[in-house]
Scaffold this active site. Structure first.
Site, PDB file in Angstrom:
ATOM      1  N   TYR A 109      42.271  31.170 -27.397  1.00  0.00           N
ATOM      2  CA  TYR A 109      40.969  31.900 -27.345  1.00  0.00           C
ATOM      3  C   TYR A 109      39.689  31.224 -28.029  1.00  0.00           C
ATOM      4  CZ  TYR A 109      37.676  35.582 -27.672  1.00  0.00           C
ATOM      5  OH  TYR A 109      36.439  36.478 -27.731  1.00  0.00           O
ATOM      6  N   GLU A 197      32.209  33.348 -23.420  1.00  0.00           N
ATOM      7  CA  GLU A 197      33.800  33.721 -23.840  1.00  0.00           C
ATOM      8  C   GLU A 197      34.760  32.677 -22.784  1.00  0.00           C
ATOM      9  OE1 GLU A 197      36.174  37.186 -22.778  1.00  0.00           O
ATOM     10  OE2 GLU A 197      36.361  37.507 -25.102  1.00  0.00           O
TER      11      GLU A 197
END
Ligand code: GDP
Ligand code: MN
Length: 401
Positions: A109, A197
């Protein structure tokens, strides 16, 4: 403003973030053609909607043949995908992205956000990605890494290396991970993003680091100086009322109450909402029509506010400095002529050309309650709401004249 995954990947790639090869498709035919163009023997067909968690909703399909790509594309196009980010009504898929599929060894992530408390850009990373950050924060918060960026100097290479090592990336892959992290940061900074992101940032079985998913959000107030970003806006993805508002240069935020507000200036709009609450009512929206609003823009504001079925009274509050009360009054009259105004209207006008503005309203034959000041306007609006004057739907407020 949000953009699609494929658009974010293109922007990020310009800053050196490695992404898989891919192409956009609007039809199943095109999707198959894209697969052929990309080559290889496995592809991923991905629904392009402004939402994450598409995988779990069936919006990401791995295909083993060009025929499978065609079938998957046919299934996805026109489909309403419901993810837990779209709300129950979901979003209709109009575009697809076809990519070469990779075999994933690890999913990382990586997120960059504007941390308002720190007043800094903050990089957030976790070694086990592929699921949402909220889930990681809940299940294994101790694995989350954070790096705060000093704005005067920007991200330093050692910070990106520290993140890469903290993520447990193998030494042969560190340079690639560093390139992806620094690229994401540069894109964030140079394009006035508020969020980037990459989830997952994948490490493939062959040791390649790739952004498999990408999401970017931009600062609306900086779009004027980023034409290559603002042209990526997809109105089909936005609340039609928000999109309509921004087209007319209006700032509009829907709320839950019954008193629609048309105000010039953000501060005055806030004060108007406070006064409505103080008088015992609830505002239906925040709406700033801006300075120098033309009659057309005022009319557009009226249509926007009246498109909310909860609105049972409209309060117009104009303190005209740059604005002109006569223009606003003309706008109100114009709006009443083009859309039916089935609810009472309370207007408080002050400032430039106020007498002319009041005269236009008075002589328009419209049933408009003229208020003396802001407190009076709020009281009148709440009174009109409680006594339901003009409340039955579709009863025009035009007078006998
Ligand atoms: P999201 O669900 O909207 O976040 O969409 P993603 O683009 O993140 O895709 C969801 C998941 O699909 C990823 O976490 C991966 O596990 C998987 N996925 C995406 N691309 C590939 C690929 O090229 N190969 C494989 N095997 N899986 C993929
Ligand atoms: Mn994802």
């Amino acid at each position: 403003m949000d953009i699609h995954e494929y658009q974010a990947k293109e922007l990020l790639a310009n800053f050196g973030v490695p992404v898989p090869r891919g192409g956009v498709a609007y039809t199943a035919e095109q999707a198959m053609f894209r697969a052929e163009e990309i080559g290889g023997s496995r592809w991923v067909v991905k629904a392009q909607i402004h939402s994450g968690a598409r995988g779990r909703a069936g919006g990401v399909k791995v295909c083993e043949s060009e025929h499978e790509v065609r079938v998957a594309a046919g299934e996805l196009l026109g489909k309403r995908l419901v993810t837990h980010q779209t709300g129950p009504s979901g979003k209709v898929v109009h575009r697809l992205y076809v990519e070469e599929a990779v075999t994933i060894a690890r999913e990382i992530y990586l997120g960059l956000v504007l941390d308002r408390r720190e007043e800094r850009v903050c990089v957030v990373a976790a070694p086990e990605g592929g699921v949402e950050i909220e889930e990681i924060a809940r299940d294994r918060p101790d694995t989350i890494l954070r790096e705060v960026i000093e704005p005067a100097v920007g991200m330093q290479p050692f910070q990106a290396r520290e993140l890469a090592f903290g993520l447990g990336v193998r030494s042969s892959e560190v340079n690639q991970a560093v390139k992806a992290i620094i690229g994401a940061y540069k894109a964030f900074r140079d394009l006035d993003a508020t969020m980037v992101e990459i989830n997952p940032l994948a490490v493939t079985v062959t040791g390649t680091v790739l952004a498999l998913d990408a999401k970017m959000t931009f600062d609306d107030n900086a779009l004027f100086r980023r034409p290559n970003v603002s042209e990526l806006r997809d109105y089909a993805e936005e609340d039609p009322r928000d999109a309509d508002a921004s087209k007319h240069g209006l700032s509009y935020i829907a709320l839950d109450g019954a008193i629609g507000c048309i105000v010039n200036g953000a501060g005055l709009a806030m004060a108007t909402m406070d006064m409505i609450k103080h008088a015992g009512g609830e505002p239906a929206n925040f709406l700033d029509i801006g300075g120098g609003a033309s009659p057309e823009r005022v009319a557009a504001a009226f249509q926007l506010v009246l498109s909310d079925p909860r609105v049972r009274v409209v309060l117009v509050n104009i303190f005209a400095g740059i604005n002109r009360c006569d223009w606003v009054a003309q706008g109100i009259v114009q709006a009443a002529g083009s859309v039916s105004v089935p609810v009472p209207v309370v207007a408080r006008l002050a400032g430039t050309n106020v007498d002319e503005g009041r005269r236009i309203l008075r002589e328009s034959g419209l049933h408009i309650v003229a208020a003396g000041d802001l407190a009076d306007a709020a009281r009148q609006a709440v009174f009109a709401l409680e006594h339901g004057r003009g409340a039955p739907p579709n009863r025009a407020t035009r007078g006998a004249a």
